[in-house]
Every structure is written in structure tokens, then in C-alpha cells.
Write a protein that holds these residues in place. Structure first.
Motif: not given
Length: 817
Positions: A401, A405, A410-411
Motif C-alpha cells: 500500500g 499510494s 487504484d485504477q
């Protein structure tokens, strides 16, 4: 060896008597037993005739190929070369543009996308099917291919160790395949002939390449990259490797295979054979895998799934023997661990940005999306590393993570992105364009880089981001000697070894220093067998075979080949001046201790003839001790000079270079009669794979215990993993801590035991082994020494004084020399 044979069960190379044997204790009538025997004999002969029939077809096919080759007939039509494609076009920047890419799911729903390696669209393939044209690649008659013979894969750490095995294999006289009591039953006339074992050594390009322009590239990575570059479609035909197997020189591949399997060869023989025939041994040896019966190969070629797939190695139903297995867990961990530095991330980001800026308008479809995602992901990892560097922490645990970050990460579908990087060959395009720009700026046409493309290395690190959290950990490392870095450390080797275990018929781990073990006595099931000593090798059972039922694991151990009186073993707790020998981390820098060690070595060098090998816990400590010994004290000779007056002194260097020269000078000093002392390091180049037999190693001295740094982030993570995995299997918290402590001590003692094993290399050899640290006298450490060491010192319940040890050494060598 009964337990070993039990693992393999029924072997391939057995006599017909063994194959058709019927248990005499059977209560069936004699005529039924005789009928069963005849039936089995016929089945064996039938299988043999089928094999001979296949071999005859193969030989007929190859004879036809040889006639074509000798007559200069092409085996297939050569591809027509477009005269409009000049060499200048290859130098154009368009060659670095990515081919159109579409994911697997998109291909399924498309009617215009490419399919297969032939490059035909789906619509073209449909039309070809309607017209009755062949679409799928023509497959040869299976009868014209070799069957995958039951074989033994013998794996070891280095090629020198594999060469030793091959030399022993040459000494074995193998029995005939068949022994027929009634020759009238022999249908094939050559079935009684001796059949030598079909052995194949496999190696890397560095060991087998015969192209001077490639093999002289330097490092292993450089050789691999140069070889792959010569196979690129953009490489002009006249610059491609002339030794690469293809349809036109298939007859040479067959000739290479026949010569390879005709007698037992080592890896050097294979290289010379390839030069003589004019075919690449690295690629041509793949044709010899199926018909071979014993394959020798180094660790990476067996333990890496990608390497097995590249070579076409199938393990299903075969026997795996892993030599020097004390290295196995570390080897698996090292192969699947990876480090990426801050400078690598910054350079890769710069190269990728320049590539995207140049070809942004020429990238179509998903290419532009995936290249942008790759750059975004590298930015996120690089920014995370930069933040940790600014905090000036030396070592820290990092999560996935933390590294993912960044904005928009996240896509990203990481699985699809990694697959894209592998399929699109983006790394080679970026590296090629970067070199192209650099050559233009420097006005040179020579290749500038012989190393793996930077993005390929980064890609390997990004792939570990998808690994299960329980399998490994990420660490931030910061050292003065190198750029700050992220390191992925594999903690659980189970998964990567599980596929080998499940596919193979049997897996045998072999080694002379696989202890420490906890030994129990179990009675064997066979009535004729005596009680066997079976070592429950806890580390291997826990971390490699945790999912395997205990009754499937069989262990077997034995003593040393030398008689007990050929070995002198003592643990030394004090110097001649009464200074305690305690080389723990907090006490080992004591000046009286270091000087006392040097004075003790001087006396030991006088008492021991010929060669004396001393192992230290680390290179840093060896350097520190050497410097202190060379400091001259007022009014007396320094310790280093006193050692040199006794014997010639040599010191192992940390780098790979100079090892052979040091060993040569060490051996020469011993042969000249002066004797020599070799200062080495546990876990270094001298501690494994080097045989200090006879005069080269009349004494092996181990200084201290090489315990790893228990407070490092990596070892903390290892012990936490072991404790947690123990509790996950139903153990208590106390049992988890005990398992972690055992693993920590075992890692240390395996390295010690491997160093000890450098002496005593044959049945008539003799040597002394001295363990310089008071902790060797404690039961917990002493119990982790090899059994043959403990047998030689078990009569000495109390540690001997230093004068007693000197007298014992003199008496020991007086009876031997």
C-alpha cells in the motif's frame, strides 16, 4: 541405501528378471506362476518392440533430412525478402514503435485482431477454414517423436559440483537392459547389447555459447542479452547468430543429440561438441532432453519455472535429486527475491518519459494507456522510496500500500499490466530507443549496453507486488556503499517448490551437512530390516514439505567414511593466556581477545603440518582482526609477522576475482614444504565447493559462530513468519518462538558445518578440526554439529585446556605423518 531406493520405488533401468519377477511365497500353483511370468515377459518385449519401431521411424526421417542437407535442398521455402525494406529503414526510429496490442479478452470479441503466431486476423482464419486451407500448425506424427523417458534430474549448486558427479557416473558399469534366459524369445536381434546410460548436462549460455561475439560480452546478463538481440526480427540476417538451430540445420541438431547421448559428457564436452558440429549447444541440447535418462543441471534451471518452460523440461513422473540440499531454501529465496535501487527507478522513469514523449502520437489502442500506467506505477514506487530516503532511516518494513499510494494507482489492473509488459516487449523497445538516441549523440554505431534492459528488471520487481502478503516482505534499505533501495524478500519457499514436489515421482534431498537435525529411532516396516536411524529434518519438513503427510517423508543418514582415529576434534574455550574465547557480537572486538586469538593461532600453526584453513564469521571481522595483528607493539614482533614466520599467510578477498590465484599460491607454498595458512570466511567462496584434502587441509579452525543480525528488519520478519506459521498449524506461542529460535541457530550451524566439511575428502584422509568459541561446549550448540564430529569428541566431556590441545595435536600427527 534402502530408504533411498524406497523413494524411487521401481526404476527404469532394471533387468528383465526384476520386471517379470513373481513372489515365490505366493501360494498359487507353479503352472500359474509360470504363465504369469511368460505374460509379463511378453508385455516387456512388446513395449521394447514398440520403442524400436518408433526409433526406426525417427532414424528413417533423419536419414531423409541428411540427404536433403547434403544435397543442399532447402527443408522449406525461404521467406521472400521485400527489396523495398532497406537497411536504412531498420535504423529509423519507427522500429521502436510498439505493435498494436489488444488484451486476451478483447481478442475474443474482435473480428479483426491478430491471432496466433502466424499473424492472420480472425476473419482471415475463418475464410481459410471455409476454403479448406490448413489453419492450425501441422503437427508431426507422434510416432516420429521421442517419448519422454523416465529420467533422473540431478541438480546441484555449481557446475564444478555437477562435473564431480559426472566423473563418478563414468566410473559406474551399468547392467544390460534385458537378460533373457531363453534367447529364442528375443524377437529383436540387438536387445542383448549393452546400452550406455543416456546422460545430458544442461547449462546456461555462459557455459555453452560458442559464438565469440556473444560469449565475450562479459557478464552472464550481457551474454543473455546479446544472444537475444541477435534473434530479434529487426536484426539483419547477416548479423544473426550462424549457430542458431533452425529448419535448415535440423540435421546438425540430430547429429548433436546422437553424439551427446552416445557417451557420458560434462558441460565442457558439450561446448566442444557444439563447436565441432557447428551448432549452438545451448539450444541444440533441448532436443536431447526427452530421450535422456539422467539430466544434470544447476539450481536455477530446475527451481525457476520460467527456466524449465524455456528448456521444455517436464518433471511429471520423473525423479528429482537435489545435491548440496542445505542450500536449497536459501537458493529458492534468492531466486525469487529482488532488489531495485533509487537510481534504477529514476533512470527507468527518465527513459520511459522520453519514449512516451517521442511516440505518444504513434501509440495506438491500449499501448498508450498501458505505457502511461507503467510510468504512473514507477512514479509511485519511486516517490515512496524518495520519501523514505528523506527520513534517513537505515532499514524499515514497507507495505504494498505504501508503494502503490500514488495518484490513480487504484485504477490500474496490475495483473493485466504485468501481462502487457511481458507480451508487448516494451522494455526492449524503450532500451533500444534510448541506445539509438545515445549513439546518435555520440556518433558511434557500437552497442552501448550489454545488460538486461532496465525496465525488464523493474518489471520483475513490480510483479512481486502481486505476491501473497504471507509469502514475502518488502524492505527499505539504505547503506553508504550503494544507492537506497527496495528489496523483496521471499520468506516462504513452499509454494515455489510445491509444483516440483507434486509433479515429480520422487524428490530426494541429499547433502553431507544437512544437519542440525533431531534424531529419533523408528522401526522399518520390512521384516528383514534392522532398526534405521531416521533424522527428522525439521527445517525442511516445516518450510518445504509442510503440506506433505509425515508418512510420505523418509529420511536416512550415515556416518563418515573415515575411521574415527583419523579425526581430531576439540572445542577450545580459552586462549593460552586464559582469555575466554567468546566471539559474540558485543565481546569479539576486545583487544585482549583478538591478540589472544592470534597468539593461539601461532602455536597451532607450529603444531599442525602443511595446510591450515581458518574460517572467520565475516569479511568485516577478518579485516578488522588482520589490521590489529599487523600493528607493531613496542619491543616485540607483531602477530602477523609471527604467523608469516611459521607459514605463508594468505587471505580470502570478498570479490570473486583472485580466488583461483590465492588457492594456487596456497597450494604451491604447501608443496614447497613451508606450509601455509589460509584465512577465509564462513559462507564465503572458500567455504563451499573447495576441497582441502590431504596436505591442503590438515586442520580446519572455526573462529566464533556466524549468527545473523537478529535485530535487522529482515531477520525480524523471518522469525515473525516462522512463529506465525507454527501457530497457524496448531502450535502454541511458546512453540512458535522455539521454532524461530531453532531456525535461527540452524541457519548459523549449517554454515559452520559446511565449512568444517572442507576437510576429510576421502577414506584415507586425516585432519584436525578446532572450534574456537566457548559456546561450542554448550549442549545446545554441540548437539547441532554433524554426528561424525560428535562421535570424535564425545569422549571429551569437559573442554580441554589449550596446552592439552597442543599436546593432543602433536601426538595425533606423529601417528599419521
Amino acid at each position: 541405501m534402502t530408504a533411498v531406493y524406497d523413494c524411487i520405488s521401481e526404476g527404469k533401468r532394471i533387468s528383465l528378471d526384476r520386471q517379470v519377477h513373481v513372489e515365490e511365497s505366493n501360494e498359487e500353483p507353479a503352472w500359474i506362476l509360470e504363465q504369469a511370468r511368460k505374460q509379463r515377459t511378453e508385455n516387456v518385449l512388446q513395449r521394447r518392440l514398440e520403442l524400436e519401431s518408433r526409433l526406426a521411424k525417427i532414424r528413417e526421417k533423419e536419414a531423409h533430412q541428411r540427404i536433403q542437407y547434403e544435397n543442399g535442398e532447402p527443408l522449406k521455402k525461404r521467406a521472400k525478402v521485400d527489396s523495398d525494406n532497406s537497411s536504412s529503414e531498420l535504423a529509423d526510429e519507427d522500429q521502436f514503435v510498439l505493435d498494436d496490442y489488444q488484451s486476451e479478452t478483447e481478442v475474443k470479441g474482435s473480428t479483426t485482431s491478430r491471432a496466433g503466431s502466424d499473424g492472420f486476423s480472425i476473419a482471415s482464419l475463418d475464410l481459410m477454414r471455409k476454403l479448406g486451407e490448413p489453419v492450425e500448425p501441422t503437427r508431426e506424427d507422434p510416432g516420429l517423436e521421442f517419448t519422454d523417458e523416465l529420467k533422473i534430474f540431478f541438480c546441484s549448486r555449481t557446475h564444478s559440483q555437477l562435473t564431480q558427479f559426472v566423473n563418478e557416473l563414468r566410473r559406474v558399469e551399468f547392467p544390460k537392459i534385458l537378460r533373457l534366459e531363453d534367447e529364442r524369445e528375443c524377437v529383436a536381434g540387438n536387445m542383448q547389447q549393452e546400452s550406455p546410460i543416456r546422460h545430458l548436462p544442461l547449462g546456461s549460455r555462459r557455459n555453452l555459447c560458442i559464438n565469440p561475439g556473444v560469449v565475450n560480452a562479459g557478464s552472464t546478463k550481457a551474454i543473455n542479452e546479446r544472444c537475444l538481440d541477435l534473434q530479434q526480427s529487426s536484426t539483419p540476417q547477416e548479423k544473426k547468430c550462424p549457430f542458431l538451430p533452425n529448419k535448415h540445420n535440423e540435421v546438425l541438431v540430430n547429429e548433436f543429440r546422437d553424439h551427446t547421448l552416445a557417451r557420458i559428457r560434462d558441460i565442457e564436452d558439450l561446448g566442444m561438441l557444439g563447436k565441432a558440429i557447428g551448432i549452438c549447444p545451448y539450444y541444440a541440447s533441448r532436443a536431447s532432453i526427452k530421450p535422456s535418462e539422467i539430466v544434470t543441471l544447476p539450481y536455477p534451471l530446475l527451481l525457476q519455472k520460467s527456466s524449465r518452460e524455456a528448456l521444455g523440461i517436464l518433471l511429471k513422473g520423473h525423479v528429482i535429486v537435489i545435491d548440496e540440499a542445505h542450500n536449497l531454501m536459501d537458493a529458492i529465496s534468492n531466486i525469487h527475491s529482488i532488489t531495485v535501487t533509487q537510481s534504477q527507478l529514476h533512470r527507468c522513469r527518465t527513459q520511459l518519459r522520453a519514449y512516451l514523449l517521442k511516440f505518444r502520437n504513434k501509440l495506438k489502442g491500449k499501448n498508450r494507456v498501458y505505457v502511461a500506467q507503467t510510468l504512473r506505477l514507477i512514479d509511485s514506487v519511486s516517490d515512496c522510496l524518495d520519501r523514505l530516503v528523506s527520513r534517513s532511516s537505515e532499514e524499515a518494513l514497507v507495505t504494498v500500500g505504501d508503494m502503490m499510494s500514488g495518484k490513480g494507482i487504484d485504477q490500474i489492473n496490475l495483473h493485466k499490466l504485468i501481462r502487457y509488459l511481458a507480451d508487448s516487449k516494451l522494455a526492449r523497445k524503450v532500451e533500444g530507443y534510448n541506445e539509438h538516441v545515445t549513439r546518435q549523440a555520440s556518433s558511434t554505431q557500437e552497442p552501448l549496453s550489454d545488460t538486461t534492459p532496465l525496465l525488464t528488471h523493474i518489471q520483475g520487481f513490480l510483479q512481486t507486488l502481486m505476491n501473497p502478503i504471507a509469502e514475502g516482505r518488502f524492505f527499505f534499505e539504505k547503506e553508504e556503499s550503494r544507492s537506497p533501495s527496495f528489496r523483496y524478500l521471499l520468506l516462504d519457499p513452499t509454494f515455489h517448490f510445491k509444483e516440483i514436489v507434486e509433479e515429480a515421482r520422487a524428490v530426494i534431498l541429499a547433502g553431507g551437512t544437512m544437519s542440525p537435525v533431531s534424531v529419533t529411532r523408528l522401526k522399518d516396516d520390512r521384516k528383514s530390516s534392522k532398526i534405521l536411524t531416521r533424522a527428522q529434518m525439521d527445517d525442511y519438513a516445516r518450510h518445504l514439505f509442510a503440506y506433505v503427510a509425515k508418512e510420505r517423508l523418509k529420511t536416512w543418514s550415515c556416518g563418515h567414511i573415515i575411521p574415527k582415529q583419523n579425526l581430531f576434534v576439540r572445542s577450545v574455550s580459552q586462549t593460552q593466556d586464559g582469555v575466554d574465547l567468546d566471539f559474540s557480537f558485543t565481546k569479539r572486538n576486545s583487544v585482549p581477545l583478538v591478540n589472544g586469538l592470534g597468539k593461539s593461532l601461532v602455536q597451532l600453526a607450529v603444531a599442525v603440518p602443511d595446510g591450515l584453513v581458518v574460517f572467520f564469521p565475516s569479511y568485516a571481522y577478518l579485516d578488522q582482526v588482520s589490521v590489529q595483528w599487523q600493528q607493531t607493539t613496542s619491543g616485540s614482533e607483531n602477530i602477523w609477522s609471527r604467523l608469516q614466520n611459521c607459514k605463508s599467510v594468505f587471505k580470502e578477498s570478498k570479490g570473486v576475482s583472485g580466488i583461483e590465484d590465492t588457492l594456487r599460491q596456497y597450494s604451491k607454498a604447501i608443496d614447497e614444504g613451508k606450509g601455509a595458512i589460509l584465512l577465509s570466511v564462513i559462507g564465503g567462496k572458500m567455504s563451499e565447493g573447495i576441497n582441502f584434502s590431504d596436505k591442503l587441509g590438515r586442520a580446519v579452525i572455526v573462529v566464533g559462530l556466524p549468527f545473523p543480525n537478529l535485530h535487522s528488519a529482515q531477520w525480524k520478519a523471518k522469525l515473525e513468519y516462522i512463529e506465525q506459521s507454527t501457530m497457524d498449524r496448531g502450535g502454541s506461542s511458546a512453540e512458535g518462538k522455539a521454532a524461530g529460535r531453532d531456525f535461527y541457530e540452524n541457519a548459523c550451524m549449517r554454515a559452520v558445518n559446511q565449512s568444517i566439511g572442507r576437510a576429510i575428502r576421502h577414506q584415507k584422509d586425516f585432519a584436525s578440526i578446532l572450534l574456537l568459541d566457548r559456546r561450542y561446549s554448550t549442549p545446545r550448540i554441540a548437539d547441532k554439529l554433524p554426528g561424525w564430529i560428535k562421535q570424535s569428541c564425545e569422549d571429551r566431556r569437559a573442554p580441554a585446556t589449550f596446552p592439552e590441545i597442543i599436546r593432543g595435536l602433536r601426538d595425533f600427527f606423529q601417528t599419521k605423518v
